[in-house]
Design a protein around this motif. Structure first.
Motif, PDB file in Angstrom:
ATOM      1  N   GLY A   1       1.912   6.696  -7.019  1.00  0.00           N
ATOM      2  CA  GLY A   1       0.771   7.434  -7.551  1.00  0.00           C
ATOM      3  C   GLY A   1      -0.297   6.538  -8.148  1.00  0.00           C
ATOM      4  N   ASP A   2      -0.079   5.217  -8.146  1.00  0.00           N
ATOM      5  CA  ASP A   2      -1.068   4.298  -8.706  1.00  0.00           C
ATOM      6  C   ASP A   2      -2.042   3.791  -7.651  1.00  0.00           C
ATOM      7  OD1 ASP A   2       0.209   4.493 -11.115  1.00  0.00           O
ATOM      8  OD2 ASP A   2       1.452   2.707 -10.801  1.00  0.00           O
ATOM      9  N   GLY A   3      -1.887   4.222  -6.437  1.00  0.00           N
ATOM     10  CA  GLY A   3      -2.711   3.718  -5.338  1.00  0.00           C
ATOM     11  C   GLY A   3      -4.083   4.319  -5.308  1.00  0.00           C
ATOM     12  N   LEU A   4      -4.844   3.857  -4.379  1.00  0.00           N
ATOM     13  CA  LEU A   4      -6.217   4.330  -4.218  1.00  0.00           C
ATOM     14  C   LEU A   4      -6.270   5.651  -3.459  1.00  0.00           C
ATOM     15  CD1 LEU A   4      -7.831   0.927  -3.212  1.00  0.00           C
ATOM     16  CD2 LEU A   4      -7.923   2.044  -5.442  1.00  0.00           C
ATOM     17  N   ILE A   5      -5.222   5.983  -2.787  1.00  0.00           N
ATOM     18  CA  ILE A   5      -5.211   7.186  -1.940  1.00  0.00           C
ATOM     19  C   ILE A   5      -4.856   8.409  -2.736  1.00  0.00           C
ATOM     20  CG2 ILE A   5      -4.157   8.260   0.066  1.00  0.00           C
ATOM     21  CD1 ILE A   5      -3.735   5.469   1.190  1.00  0.00           C
TER      22      ILE A   5
ATOM     23  N   LEU B   1       0.825  -1.200   0.000  1.00  0.00           N
ATOM     24  CA  LEU B   1       0.000   0.000   0.000  1.00  0.00           C
ATOM     25  C   LEU B   1       0.867   1.261   0.000  1.00  0.00           C
ATOM     26  CD1 LEU B   1      -2.932   0.964   0.070  1.00  0.00           C
ATOM     27  CD2 LEU B   1      -2.774   0.970   2.557  1.00  0.00           C
ATOM     28  N   GLU B   2       1.946   1.251   0.775  1.00  0.00           N
ATOM     29  CA  GLU B   2       2.858   2.393   0.789  1.00  0.00           C
ATOM     30  C   GLU B   2       3.548   2.572  -0.556  1.00  0.00           C
ATOM     31  OE1 GLU B   2       5.508   1.759   4.012  1.00  0.00           O
ATOM     32  OE2 GLU B   2       3.998   2.164   5.546  1.00  0.00           O
ATOM     33  N   GLU B   3       3.949   1.453  -1.184  1.00  0.00           N
ATOM     34  CA  GLU B   3       4.603   1.535  -2.492  1.00  0.00           C
ATOM     35  C   GLU B   3       3.646   2.076  -3.553  1.00  0.00           C
ATOM     36  OE1 GLU B   3       6.096  -2.331  -3.329  1.00  0.00           O
ATOM     37  OE2 GLU B   3       7.654  -2.239  -1.781  1.00  0.00           O
ATOM     38  N   LYS B   4       2.402   1.651  -3.505  1.00  0.00           N
ATOM     39  CA  LYS B   4       1.421   2.137  -4.472  1.00  0.00           C
ATOM     40  C   LYS B   4       1.116   3.619  -4.262  1.00  0.00           C
ATOM     41  CE  LYS B   4      -0.996  -2.115  -5.551  1.00  0.00           C
ATOM     42  NZ  LYS B   4      -2.285  -2.817  -5.515  1.00  0.00           N
ATOM     43  N   SER B   5       1.067   4.027  -2.997  1.00  0.00           N
ATOM     44  CA  SER B   5       0.771   5.440  -2.735  1.00  0.00           C
ATOM     45  C   SER B   5       1.945   6.329  -3.122  1.00  0.00           C
ATOM     46  CB  SER B   5       0.403   5.643  -1.281  1.00  0.00           C
ATOM     47  OG  SER B   5       1.500   5.380  -0.450  1.00  0.00           O
ATOM     48  N   LYS B   6       3.169   5.830  -3.028  1.00  0.00           N
ATOM     49  CA  LYS B   6       4.337   6.614  -3.440  1.00  0.00           C
ATOM     50  C   LYS B   6       4.442   6.729  -4.946  1.00  0.00           C
ATOM     51  CE  LYS B   6       7.199   5.629   0.576  1.00  0.00           C
ATOM     52  NZ  LYS B   6       8.388   4.931   1.067  1.00  0.00           N
TER      53      LYS B   6
END
Length: 82
Positions: free
Chosen positions: A78-82, A71-76
């Motif tokens: 920019g592809d994450g849900l956040i 989740l942290e990698e996705k948020s960094k």
């Protein structure tokens, strides 16, 4: 350990059913027997059962560390849900 757990379960189930039988006949000691049986399940049987089931397991398999890292990698990136 498995046989101890099975034996305890049979004994506790028997005393619980005996307590309900005695209570149904109008004896007030049935409630005491039911209470002791419930306490035995909560404080004797369940800890032994949990220990038996998890004694050879890796506790890191049951945590969300991998999920949190993804989740942290996705948020960094920019592809994450956040």
């Amino acid at each position: 350990m498995k046989f101890v757990l099975i034996f305890l379960l049979i004994i506790i189930t028997g005393t619980l059913s005996y307590g309900f039988y005695i209570k149904n006949n109008g004896d007030t000691n049935g409630e005491i027997i039911i209470g002791i049986s419930v306490l035995a399940v909560a404080f004797i049987f369940m800890p032994l059962f949990i220990y038996h089931r998890y004694k050879n397991k890796n506790m890191k398999d049951f945590t969300f560390e991998k999920f949190k890292k993804e989740l942290e990698e996705k948020s960094k990136s920019g592809d994450g849900l956040i």
